[in-house]
Design an enzyme around this catalytic site. Structure first.
Site, PDB file in Angstrom:
ATOM      1  N   CYS A 164       4.510  45.180  73.772  1.00 58.48           N
ATOM      2  CA  CYS A 164       4.997  44.398  73.456  1.00 58.48           C
ATOM      3  C   CYS A 164       4.123  43.990  71.733  1.00 58.48           C
ATOM      4  O   CYS A 164       3.045  43.277  72.267  1.00 58.48           O
ATOM      5  CB  CYS A 164       5.332  43.447  73.473  1.00 58.48           C
ATOM      6  SG  CYS A 164       5.769  41.808  72.948  1.00 58.48           S
TER       7      CYS A 164
ATOM      8  N   CYS B 134       6.505  35.991  76.796  1.00 57.64           N
ATOM      9  CA  CYS B 134       7.430  35.551  75.446  1.00 57.64           C
ATOM     10  C   CYS B 134       6.606  34.135  74.902  1.00 57.64           C
ATOM     11  O   CYS B 134       7.252  33.102  75.634  1.00 57.64           O
ATOM     12  CB  CYS B 134       9.732  35.784  75.694  1.00 57.64           C
ATOM     13  SG  CYS B 134       9.763  37.371  75.839  1.00 57.64           S
TER      14      CYS B 134
ATOM     15  N   CYS C 180       7.698  27.790  70.680  1.00 61.31           N
ATOM     16  CA  CYS C 180       7.174  29.736  70.241  1.00 61.31           C
ATOM     17  C   CYS C 180       5.381  28.641  69.879  1.00 61.31           C
ATOM     18  O   CYS C 180       5.422  28.287  69.033  1.00 61.31           O
ATOM     19  CB  CYS C 180       7.951  29.634  69.693  1.00 61.31           C
ATOM     20  SG  CYS C 180       6.797  31.519  69.174  1.00 61.31           S
TER      21      CYS C 180
ATOM     22  N   CYS D 110       4.552  33.171  62.322  1.00 62.84           N
ATOM     23  CA  CYS D 110       5.449  33.044  61.742  1.00 62.84           C
ATOM     24  C   CYS D 110       5.599  32.302  60.596  1.00 62.84           C
ATOM     25  O   CYS D 110       5.444  31.252  61.014  1.00 62.84           O
ATOM     26  CB  CYS D 110       6.543  32.652  63.100  1.00 62.84           C
ATOM     27  SG  CYS D 110       7.995  33.590  62.856  1.00 62.84           S
TER      28      CYS D 110
ATOM     29  N   GLU E  52      -1.860  39.653  69.058  1.00 66.62           N
ATOM     30  CA  GLU E  52      -2.161  39.981  70.310  1.00 66.62           C
ATOM     31  C   GLU E  52      -0.882  41.034  70.008  1.00 66.62           C
ATOM     32  O   GLU E  52      -0.157  40.632  69.666  1.00 66.62           O
ATOM     33  CB  GLU E  52      -2.172  38.670  71.078  1.00 66.62           C
ATOM     34  CG  GLU E  52      -2.713  37.557  70.554  1.00 66.62           C
ATOM     35  CD  GLU E  52      -2.465  36.724  71.520  1.00 66.62           C
ATOM     36  OE1 GLU E  52      -3.734  36.509  72.588  1.00 66.62           O
ATOM     37  OE2 GLU E  52      -1.359  36.002  71.126  1.00 66.62           O
TER      38      GLU E  52
ATOM     39  N   CYS F 101       9.977  28.005  65.777  1.00 67.18           N
ATOM     40  CA  CYS F 101      10.999  27.933  66.942  1.00 67.18           C
ATOM     41  C   CYS F 101       9.940  26.895  67.274  1.00 67.18           C
ATOM     42  O   CYS F 101       8.884  26.791  67.713  1.00 67.18           O
ATOM     43  CB  CYS F 101      11.400  29.296  67.626  1.00 67.18           C
ATOM     44  SG  CYS F 101      12.270  30.407  66.585  1.00 67.18           S
TER      45      CYS F 101
HETATM   46  S1  SF4 Z   1      10.171  33.145  68.429  1.00 66.09           S
HETATM   47 FE1  SF4 Z   1       8.039  32.756  66.883  1.00 66.09          FE
HETATM   48  S2  SF4 Z   1       7.731  34.365  66.301  1.00 66.09           S
HETATM   49 FE2  SF4 Z   1       9.638  34.671  66.559  1.00 66.09          FE
HETATM   50  S3  SF4 Z   1      11.330  33.153  65.002  1.00 66.09           S
HETATM   51 FE3  SF4 Z   1      10.501  32.155  66.634  1.00 66.09          FE
HETATM   52  S4  SF4 Z   1       8.484  30.902  66.214  1.00 66.09           S
HETATM   53 FE4  SF4 Z   1       8.950  32.869  64.993  1.00 66.09          FE
END
Ligand code: SF4
Length: 344
Positions: free
Chosen positions: A105, A334, A119, A112, A92, A116
Site C-alpha cells: 500500500c 487503513c 483519517c 492530504c 509511510e 476526512c
Molecule cells: S481518507 Fe485520509 S488520505 Fe484519504 S482522502 Fe481522506 S484525508 Fe486524504
C-alpha cells in the site's frame, strides 16, 4: 554540478535524456530496463550500453532510492515503513502478507488536503504531492530488499488522495506496469479514491486497466459530508454516475469501501440503503471496521457487529467481503498512517 537522479523517469524521459547525451533514443529503453527491472544494478554493470555511455551516465546521473527511517512489524506479519524524504518530510508504506501473496500500500502525497474526519493523514493537512520517483521509490525499496516476489498487488491507498496527484500517479503506473519496468500487470494495481469525480472519468478514459476503489462510508449526502468534506463538491449522484462510467468504459467492477463506524452507519437500514445505492453498478463491497486514530472520537464496532452487518448486506448486494484490519498494533491499518517520526 549535482547529478540528475533518474529514479521515477519514464521510458520517454530516458529516451529524451539519451538524445541530450548525444546517443540514440532506443538506448533509453535499455536504461529503463536496467534501472527498474534489475534492482541492484549500477551504471557500470549495464553491459549492453557502451563503456562511453556508461561513463557519461556515471558522470551526469544517479539512481538513488528512498531513505528508510524506521520499520515496524505487526504481530500479523504486516510491515510499516517510514521513509525520510529529501526535504525533511516523511511518508509511510505498508506491506501486507496474505498467504503466499503480498500487497503493498503506497502513499501518493505527504499529508492530504481533504481532511476526512476519520483519517490520521487528514489530520496532518496537505504538505505536497509526491514525485514519481518518491512513489516508485517505495516499491523499489521492497524489490531491492526482497527481490522480484516482494509484492504481487499494489494499492494507492497510503497517505494522500492519489487522484489529486493524478499525472504523477499515472506516470508511476506506467513504470510499474511496463514489461521493461516492474512488470506488474495493471490488473494487480488499485487506485483508491474518496471520490474525486472528474479524475474518475479521466482514469476511465486513460487506457490504464487499473482497478478502482471508491470510499463510500455513508449512504446519504448529509452523512457523507459529515465525515468526508470533499463530498460537498461531489455528491453521491455524481459519484455513482462516474463509477458506472468507469465500469462501462473499463469493463471492470469497481470496489466500494465502506468503513463501519459504531452508531453512525451500521444499522439494517444503512445496509439496505447501501445495497440500493450500488444496485445498478457492477461492483463488490468491502466492509471494514473503523481503525482508531488518537485524537478522533469515532468508535470501532466489535468483530461480531461487523460480521452481523456483513450478513445483513450479503443477501441484498451481489458481492460483499468483510475485511480484517491488518497491522492495527503498529498503526498501519487503513486511515492510521500519519508519517510521524514519533516513538517506535
Ligand atoms: S481518507 Fe485520509 S488520505 Fe484519504 S482522502 Fe481522506 S484525508 Fe486524504
Amino acid at each position: 554540478m549535482q547529478k540528475e537522479n533518474l529514479l521515477g523517469k519514464t521510458i520517454a524521459e530516458l529516451e529524451a535524456l539519451m538524445e541530450e547525451l548525444g546517443e540514440k533514443r532506443y538506448k533509453g529503453r535499455q536504461l529503463f530496463k536496467w534501472l527498474y527491472n534489475m534492482p541492484g544494478s549500477n551504471f557500470f554493470k549495464m553491459s549492453d550500453l557502451s563503456k562511453e555511455l556508461r561513463t557519461k551516465l556515471e558522470g551526469n546521473c544517479s539512481f538513488i532510492g528512498l531513505d528508510l527511517a524506521r520499520s515496524l512489524k505487526s504481530a500479523d506479519g504486516t510491515e510499516k515503513f517510514l521513509f525520510a524524504l529529501n526535504d525533511g518530510l516523511a511518508i509511510e508504506s505498508v506491506l501486507i502478507p496474505d498467504g503466499p501473496k503480498r500487497t503493498v500500500c503506497i502513499s501518493s502525497q505527504v499529508g492530504c488536503s481533504l481532511g476526512c474526519k476519520f483519517c490520521a493523514t487528514g489530520l496532518i493537512g496537505f504538505r505536497r504531492n509526491l514525485t514519481v520517483g518518491e512513489m516508485v521509490g517505495q516499491l523499489l525499496f521492497l524489490r531491492q530488499r526482497d527481490g522480484l516476489e516482494a509484492f504481487h498487488n499494489i494499492v494507492f491507498m497510503g497517505m494522500g488522495e492519489p487522484l489529486l496527484n493524478y499525472d504523477n500517479v499515472v506516470k508511476t503506473i506506467e513504470i510499474i506496469s511496463s514489461e521493461l519496468g516492474f512488470s506488474v500487470s495493471t490488473k494487480k494495481v488499485t487506485v483508491s479514491t474518496v471520490g474525486i469525480v472528474p479524475q474518475i472519468y479521466s482514469l476511465a478514459d486513460s487506457g490504464l486497466k487499473v482497478n478502482l476503489a471508491i470510499s463510500l462510508h455513508a449512504t446519504s449526502d448529509e452523512k457523507r459530508k459529515e465525515i468526508i468534506p470533499v463530498a460537498r463538491s461531489y455528491g453521491l449522484k455524481a459519484l455513482m454516475e462516474s463509477a458506472k462510467y468507469f465500469t462501462h468504459r473499463r469493463k471492470k467492477r469497481v470496489t466500494f469501501e465502506y468503513i463501519l463506524f459504531k452508531g453512525f452507519n451500521d444499522t439494517f437500514n444503512n445496509a439496505k440503503e447501501l445495497a440500493n445505492l450500488v444496485k445498478d453498478i457492477p461492483c463488490k463491497i468491502n466492509i471494514l471496521a473503523y481503525n482508531p486514530v488518537s485524537g478522533l472520537s469515532y468508535r470501532r464496532p466489535s468483530d461480531e457487529e461487523i460480521n452481523e452487518f456483513g450478513k445483513l448486506l450479503y443477501p441484498l448486494a451481489a458481492a460483499v467481503t468483510v475485511r480484517k484490519s491488518r497491522g492495527l498494533d503498529i498503526e498501519a491499518a487503513c486511515g492510521q498512517l500519519a508519517g510521524r517520526y514519533g516513538k517506535s
